[in-house]
Design an enzyme around this catalytic site. Structure first.
Site, short mmCIF file in Angstrom:
data_model
loop_
_atom_site.label_atom_id
_atom_site.label_comp_id
_atom_site.label_asym_id
_atom_site.label_seq_id
_atom_site.Cartn_x
_atom_site.Cartn_y
_atom_site.Cartn_z
N GLU A 192 -14.20 -13.05 3.34
CA GLU A 192 -14.12 -11.48 3.69
C GLU A 192 -14.60 -10.83 2.28
O GLU A 192 -13.78 -10.64 1.48
CB GLU A 192 -12.76 -11.27 4.11
CG GLU A 192 -12.76 -9.65 4.39
CD GLU A 192 -13.71 -9.22 5.48
OE1 GLU A 192 -13.96 -8.11 5.86
OE2 GLU A 192 -14.21 -10.09 6.38
N HIS A 204 -0.61 -0.89 -4.65
CA HIS A 204 -1.98 -0.37 -4.37
C HIS A 204 -1.83 1.19 -3.88
O HIS A 204 -1.25 1.42 -2.96
CB HIS A 204 -2.99 -1.07 -3.61
CG HIS A 204 -3.35 -2.40 -4.23
ND1 HIS A 204 -4.42 -3.22 -4.12
CD2 HIS A 204 -2.91 -3.02 -5.45
CE1 HIS A 204 -4.66 -4.21 -4.78
NE2 HIS A 204 -3.60 -4.24 -5.50
N VAL A 246 -12.92 6.26 17.52
CA VAL A 246 -11.60 7.10 17.67
C VAL A 246 -11.82 8.27 17.06
O VAL A 246 -12.00 8.33 15.56
CB VAL A 246 -10.37 6.28 17.29
CG1 VAL A 246 -8.92 7.22 17.18
CG2 VAL A 246 -10.11 4.96 18.16
N ASP A 290 0.86 -1.21 0.13
CA ASP A 290 -0.01 0.09 -0.06
C ASP A 290 0.93 1.31 0.19
O ASP A 290 1.72 1.41 0.98
CB ASP A 290 -0.96 0.01 1.16
CG ASP A 290 -2.27 -0.87 1.11
OD1 ASP A 290 -2.42 -1.25 -0.10
OD2 ASP A 290 -2.87 -1.10 2.14
N HIS A 303 -20.22 -5.44 9.79
CA HIS A 303 -19.61 -4.19 10.53
C HIS A 303 -19.86 -2.98 9.92
O HIS A 303 -19.89 -2.89 8.52
CB HIS A 303 -18.24 -4.62 10.62
CG HIS A 303 -17.26 -5.03 9.29
ND1 HIS A 303 -16.95 -3.67 8.52
CD2 HIS A 303 -17.14 -6.13 8.79
CE1 HIS A 303 -16.35 -4.45 7.57
NE2 HIS A 303 -16.56 -5.89 7.72
N ASP A 330 -10.24 -5.37 7.94
CA ASP A 330 -9.71 -6.84 7.91
C ASP A 330 -9.29 -6.91 9.48
O ASP A 330 -9.33 -8.29 9.81
CB ASP A 330 -8.31 -6.67 7.25
CG ASP A 330 -8.62 -6.11 5.78
OD1 ASP A 330 -9.52 -6.49 5.38
OD2 ASP A 330 -7.75 -5.52 5.20
#
Length: 454
Positions: A265, A175, A428, A33, A341, A439
């Protein structure tokens, strides 16, 4: 018992039991990433240089892939406007070169497999076997220390080695991650919450390239595992999905024969044909994980357009609509666990019952808050540092709706023979990063549940 007390108890239970979990097989996507923190003035200047009107058109409706700079910037603005993540494959070489010149602020482990491997193996010390499409030197260096393994074949025999001991120097799969905070303003848009847009600029993960070691030795690799997590199918298209899906079907048959629970996932894919193929396979999975966009896209495939609309209408997401969607999917496919989620709360619908399901969700929420707060989690004891983060106040209305509709108590209800588990998350306010939080949630909840099973 208060939610803070339940959080504390769940953490202690998982920390004390996670050592019981054996090997976890992780496939198929790992990458690097390149993270860029967006600057509004810079972004506006670049959009104007490309053509504001055309870019704004794509901020209303995402293209299927990126073949122009208009697509790239339209995708970024789509995510900013909604505060939602999106990922598109970058097909154009000239756009890839532009992104490379635009640069990045930091390089990190990427891909669902890479992120989960570093968390499960490098933080929780759970042995993992990871599929890494291309093991470049940079990719290998991004793996943490710990029981993280990749298959290596020497003289026809399979060995499991840490990625840094693989001694390969293959291609870098990059990515580009464009991150923005809550309140980020660009033109007349203000991000309702922090998130990111991802441009996938590699040719291995989007085609679900599977290494020869996995093709030839999958049964032996599976024998070293107790659990499995499959991910990385989101970039498949109607043109390239058939071979990877058939390979996946074969892998699932081997895993099912060995009674290894497998979690899918899910990640949003724009291609309806691919979604239909994945729905057809869901019965071979033990578990599947979604957010609201992904679950809505599946409801469209199974003909539940009204539920799909409800999932995307309210903020926070209507928990009754989520429960209806999960029930429809469980009844249609036979999948035993559906984990949902969203920003502010998690739900799980399971064909089995027990407080350990809710407790695993609480542990996952704590791990996600720790990652958001710290940026990176180095040990399982870092997770408890998120206890001081407040529980989401807006989730009280969600909990009240579930109590009224299903008679939920302490986050648990019986719904049509299934158990529905709910937890409010810890929010947060200024996360250091959003990459990898989904993940973290899904792998922590899935593995945590098996650590706690009676």
């Amino acid at each position: 018992m208060s939610w803070d007390a339940l959080y504390s108890s769940a953490f202690d239970k998982v920390r004390g039991n996670i050592g019981k979990v054996g090997g976890v097989l992780l496939a198929y996507n790992t990458n690097i990433d390149a993270v860029k923190y967006l600057d509004s003035k810079d972004l506006e200047r670049r959009v104007r240089n490309v053509g504001e009107d055309e870019v704004l058109r794509y901020s209303d409706e995402l293209p299927e892939k990126i073949t122009s700079l208009e697509h790239l910037f339209g995708g970024i603005l789509w995510s900013v406007r909604r505060g939602k993540a999106a990922e598109l494959f970058v097909e154009s070489c000239s756009v890839r070169f532009y992104m490379k010149r635009w640069g990045w602020d930091e390089l990190r482990m990427g891909g669902q497999v890479g992120i989960m491997a570093n968390l499960l193996g490098g933080v929780y010390n759970v042995p993992v076997i990871a599929h890494v499409p291309q093991l470049s030197r940079l990719q290998a260096e991004l793996f943490k220390d710990g029981p993280i393994y990749v298959p290596k074949v020497e003289n026809g025999k399979l060995r499991l080695v840490h990625p840094r001991d693989f001694a390969g120097d293959e291609e870098n799969c990059i990515h580009y991650i464009y991150e923005f905070p809550r309140g980020f303003r660009v033109f007349d848009f203000e991000a309702p919450r922090e998130n990111r847009f991802i441009g996938s600029a590699d040719d291995y993960n989007p085609n679900v390239y599977i290494r020869p070691e996995f093709h030839e030795h999958f049964e032996e690799i599976a024998s070293e595992s107790e659990l499995a997590v499959i991910s990385g199918l989101q970039a498949l298209t109607g043109e390239n999905y058939r071979e990877p899906v058939e390979t996946l079907r074969g892998h699932l048959e081997i895993l099912n024969d060995k009674d290894i629970p497998v979690h899918l996932e899910f990640a949003f894919t724009t291609d309806r044909t691919v979604r239909e193929a994945l729905v057809d396979l869901l019965g071979k999975f033990w578990s599947v994980g979604f957010n609201e966009v992904e679950l809505a896209s599946i409801m469209e495939v199974v003909g539940e357009d009204e539920i799909a609309r409800k999932l995307l209408t309210h903020d926070p997401v209507d928990p009754v609509a989520v429960t209806e969607a999960m029930l429809k999917l469980a009844e249609k496919t036979g999948v035993r666990r559906i984990h949902f989620h969203t920003y502010g709360y998690y739900l799980a619908l399971t064909a089995y019952k027990g407080e350990f399901i809710r407790d695993a969700l609480l542990f996952a929420a704590l791990a996600a808050a720790a990652k958001a707060k710290l940026g990176d989690v180095h040990s399982i004891d870092d997770v408890v540092k998120a206890m001081e983060v407040p529980v989401n106040e807006r989730a009280k209305a969600v909990e009240a709706a579930l109590e009224e509709r299903y008679g939920m108590e302490k986050g648990i209800a019986d719904v049509d023979g299934y158990q529905l588990s709910f937890v409010p998350t810890k929010i947060v306010e200024r996360p250091k990063s959003t990459v990898g939080i989904g993940d973290t949630i899904s792998s922590s909840a899935f593995v945590g549940e098996f650590a706690l099973r009676p």
